[in-house]
Design an enzyme around this catalytic site. Structure first.
Site, PDB file in Angstrom:
ATOM      1  N   TYR A 144       4.405  -8.079  -9.648  1.00  0.00           N
ATOM      2  CA  TYR A 144       3.604  -7.178  -8.823  1.00  0.00           C
ATOM      3  C   TYR A 144       4.465  -6.014  -8.378  1.00  0.00           C
ATOM      4  O   TYR A 144       5.580  -6.214  -7.897  1.00  0.00           O
ATOM      5  CB  TYR A 144       3.081  -7.934  -7.599  1.00  0.00           C
ATOM      6  CG  TYR A 144       2.209  -7.107  -6.674  1.00  0.00           C
ATOM      7  CD1 TYR A 144       0.969  -6.611  -7.106  1.00  0.00           C
ATOM      8  CD2 TYR A 144       2.622  -6.809  -5.377  1.00  0.00           C
ATOM      9  CE1 TYR A 144       0.176  -5.869  -6.257  1.00  0.00           C
ATOM     10  CE2 TYR A 144       1.823  -6.061  -4.518  1.00  0.00           C
ATOM     11  CZ  TYR A 144       0.596  -5.589  -4.962  1.00  0.00           C
ATOM     12  OH  TYR A 144      -0.198  -4.844  -4.119  1.00  0.00           O
ATOM     13  N   ASP A 239      12.548  -3.499  -9.314  1.00  0.00           N
ATOM     14  CA  ASP A 239      11.697  -3.478  -8.135  1.00  0.00           C
ATOM     15  C   ASP A 239      12.266  -4.521  -7.172  1.00  0.00           C
ATOM     16  O   ASP A 239      11.997  -5.710  -7.298  1.00  0.00           O
ATOM     17  CB  ASP A 239      10.253  -3.792  -8.519  1.00  0.00           C
ATOM     18  CG  ASP A 239       9.354  -3.897  -7.287  1.00  0.00           C
ATOM     19  OD1 ASP A 239       9.875  -3.803  -6.155  1.00  0.00           O
ATOM     20  OD2 ASP A 239       8.134  -4.070  -7.473  1.00  0.00           O
ATOM     21  N   LYS A 267       9.541  -3.818   2.358  1.00  0.00           N
ATOM     22  CA  LYS A 267       9.721  -5.042   3.148  1.00  0.00           C
ATOM     23  C   LYS A 267      10.956  -4.975   4.070  1.00  0.00           C
ATOM     24  O   LYS A 267      10.904  -4.265   5.059  1.00  0.00           O
ATOM     25  CB  LYS A 267       9.695  -6.254   2.211  1.00  0.00           C
ATOM     26  CG  LYS A 267       8.357  -6.259   1.430  1.00  0.00           C
ATOM     27  CD  LYS A 267       7.956  -7.536   0.774  1.00  0.00           C
ATOM     28  CE  LYS A 267       6.494  -7.461   0.366  1.00  0.00           C
ATOM     29  NZ  LYS A 267       6.233  -7.404  -1.056  1.00  0.00           N
TER      30      LYS A 267
HETATM   31  C1  PLP Z   1       5.277  -6.362  -1.747  1.00  0.00           C
HETATM   32  C2  PLP Z   1       5.715  -5.824  -3.034  1.00  0.00           C
HETATM   33  C3  PLP Z   1       5.350  -4.531  -3.471  1.00  0.00           C
HETATM   34  C4  PLP Z   1       4.362  -3.682  -2.727  1.00  0.00           C
HETATM   35  O1  PLP Z   1       4.805  -3.281  -1.478  1.00  0.00           O
HETATM   36  P1  PLP Z   1       3.701  -2.801  -0.400  1.00  0.00           P
HETATM   37  O2  PLP Z   1       4.539  -2.385   0.768  1.00  0.00           O
HETATM   38  O3  PLP Z   1       2.819  -3.977  -0.133  1.00  0.00           O
HETATM   39  O4  PLP Z   1       2.961  -1.676  -0.995  1.00  0.00           O
HETATM   40  C5  PLP Z   1       5.912  -4.054  -4.633  1.00  0.00           C
HETATM   41  N1  PLP Z   1       6.770  -4.794  -5.343  1.00  0.00           N
HETATM   42  C6  PLP Z   1       7.137  -6.042  -4.967  1.00  0.00           C
HETATM   43  C7  PLP Z   1       8.116  -6.805  -5.787  1.00  0.00           C
HETATM   44  C8  PLP Z   1       6.594  -6.596  -3.816  1.00  0.00           C
HETATM   45  O5  PLP Z   1       6.934  -7.852  -3.483  1.00  0.00           O
END
Ligand code: PLP
Length: 428
Positions: A144, A239, A267
């Site tokens: 994701y 990411d 995060k």
């Molecule tokens: C949570 C998450 C996102 C998205 O971040 P948001 O602040 O919810 O838009 C993207 N990549 C990873 C790996 C994530 O865990």
């Protein structure tokens, strides 16, 4: 436990907010029942609107790595708020947090702050395309990267939970530029690159997958991607929205000793306020506006409250040499405890863990990619989730999510949790 007030609040919310929530996984659709409304939180505990106390293993999906309402973060936000909350002009604190982040993370010279992980990943891919002059991207099934169009192709976590791996509203045009690979399968990536010679701008990956449960990269997999990128003039994007400032000071790049070309954050970097960021070496970052042609902007980007919270948490993580060891020890302790009671109760399971990310899968096969993650027994998970909730232990309401361990957890909390898992597993 009684959830009367939460249920009433949810019913009200549903009349004015789609599904009653502002992010789908909160709605409990994967596990049934109605979501719990939080009144307040402190340290490792959530207190809901019915005054139940829950040990929190989600921690706002990662940010609260030192616990809720952590005093240095709260103080930093309150102090800043008194001086004005947004200016749309540069402030010194943006440079301070940028300097600190650049000093903590390997292989980056410059960092740009945005408001979410979604924005960070979306901007990183645009930058990679602008830098390489190529259009296609490779992503991995079950990973994701936020909800921007290019990524909503087998997107893991929420998207899978809701049975719509490919969201309506994403055009064919966009979808065709996203190539899908199997996690931990370097052969598969090699074939995709061969079939799309000189067309691929970047490979984007969660270096430890956390949105199909927790899945570690196999030995050599990340290095394999690095080599393929080098040979084929492709940028490697890590990411690290979940892993950044969690697995180590320098995130997965440091843990696995692999350099990515662009790194995305979110995060933890915001200390619980809405922050994302992406970073790279000068030659790449200088392609961004206003220095270069790749456009990216944000009215609230670098917001002083958000920067104050982020700076406070990064300062804590940077100055406490033992923090990541402590998190690892606590998570290992939990891992061993859960393993023991599930085994004693003959529950088929696999536990995956890297650092302070851990997930329990109800299947005995090794969980290495999206396909194997999806084989877990969802009925068992539902019972497990509600059983734990009833014991006062809150884990993510979906089998495709990782648990995030916070340093605020004590060994008494961990023992309490393991005992709760023991009682619940007798009922599975
Ligand atoms: C949570 C998450 C996102 C998205 O971040 P948001 O602040 O919810 O838009 C993207 N990549 C990873 C790996 C994530 O865990």
């Amino acid at each position: 436990m009684n959830y009367k007030r939460s249920s009433a609040l949810f019913a009200q919310a549903e009349t004015v907010i789609p599904g009653g929530v502002n992010s789908p996984v909160r709605a409990f659709k994967a596990v049934g029942g109605t979501p719990i409304f939080v009144k307040k939180a402190k340290g490792a505990y959530l207190y809901d609107e019915d005054d139940n106390r829950l040990i929190d293993y989600i921690n706002s999906w990662g940010p609260m790595i030192l616990g809720h309402a952590y005093q240095p973060v709260v103080n930093a936000i309150v102090d800043k708020a008194k001086k004005g909350t947004s200016f749309g002009m540069p402030t010194e604190i943006e440079t301070k947090i940028a300097q600190l982040a650049v000093s903590m993370v390997p292989n980056i010279d410059k960092i740009r702050f945005v408001n979410s992980g979604t924005e960070a990943c979306m901007s990183a891919v645009r930058l990679a395309r602008g830098f390489t002059g190529k259009d296609k991207i490779i992503k991995f099934a079950g990973c994701y990267h936020g909800h921007s169009d290019s990524f909503l192709i087998q997107a893991g976590s929420g998207a899978v939970t809701f049975g719509s791996p490919n969201s309506p509203g994403v055009t064919q045009g966009t979808a065709k530029d996203t190539l899908l690979a199997r996690y931990n399968d370097i052969e598969n990536v090699t074939q995709l690159i061969e079939a799309n010679k000189n067309e691929i701008a970047c490979i984007i990956i969660e270096p430890v997958a956390g949105n199909m449960g927790c899945i570690p990269p196999k030995e050599g997999f990340l290095q394999g991607l690095r080599d393929l990128c080098d040979t084929n003039n492709i940028l490697l994007i890590f990411d690290e929205v979940m892993t950044g400032f969690r697995l180590a000071k320098g995130g997965a790049q440091e843990l696995f000793n692999i350099n990515a070309d662009i790194v995305c954050f979110g995060k933890v970097i915001g200390g619980g306020l809405p922050v994302g960021a992406f970073a790279a070496r000068n030659e790449i970052m200088n392609h961004l506006a206003p220095l270069g042609p790749v456009y990216q902007a944000g009215t609230l980007s670098g917001n002083p409250l958000a920067m104050a919270a982020g700076l406070a948490i990064l300062n804590e993580l940077n100055s406490d040499a033992e923090i990541f060891n402590r998190l690892e020890e606590k998570t290992t302790y939990l891992h061993n405890g859960i393993e023991k009671v599930l085994t004693e109760n003959n529950i088929t399971h696999t536990i995956n863990r890297v650092g302070s990310m851990i997930s329990v899968h109800f299947d005995k096969a090794e969980v290495v990619d999206f396909e194997t993650a999806a084989k877990g027994n969802n009925d068992t998970f539902k019972k497990f989730f509600h059983g734990l909730l009833n014991e006062g232990v809150y884990i993510a309401p979906s089998a495709f999510e990782t648990w995030f361990i916070t340093d605020a957890l004590t060994y008494e909390d961990l023992d309490f949790t393991v005992e709760a898992v023991g009682r619940v597993s007798e009922t599975l």
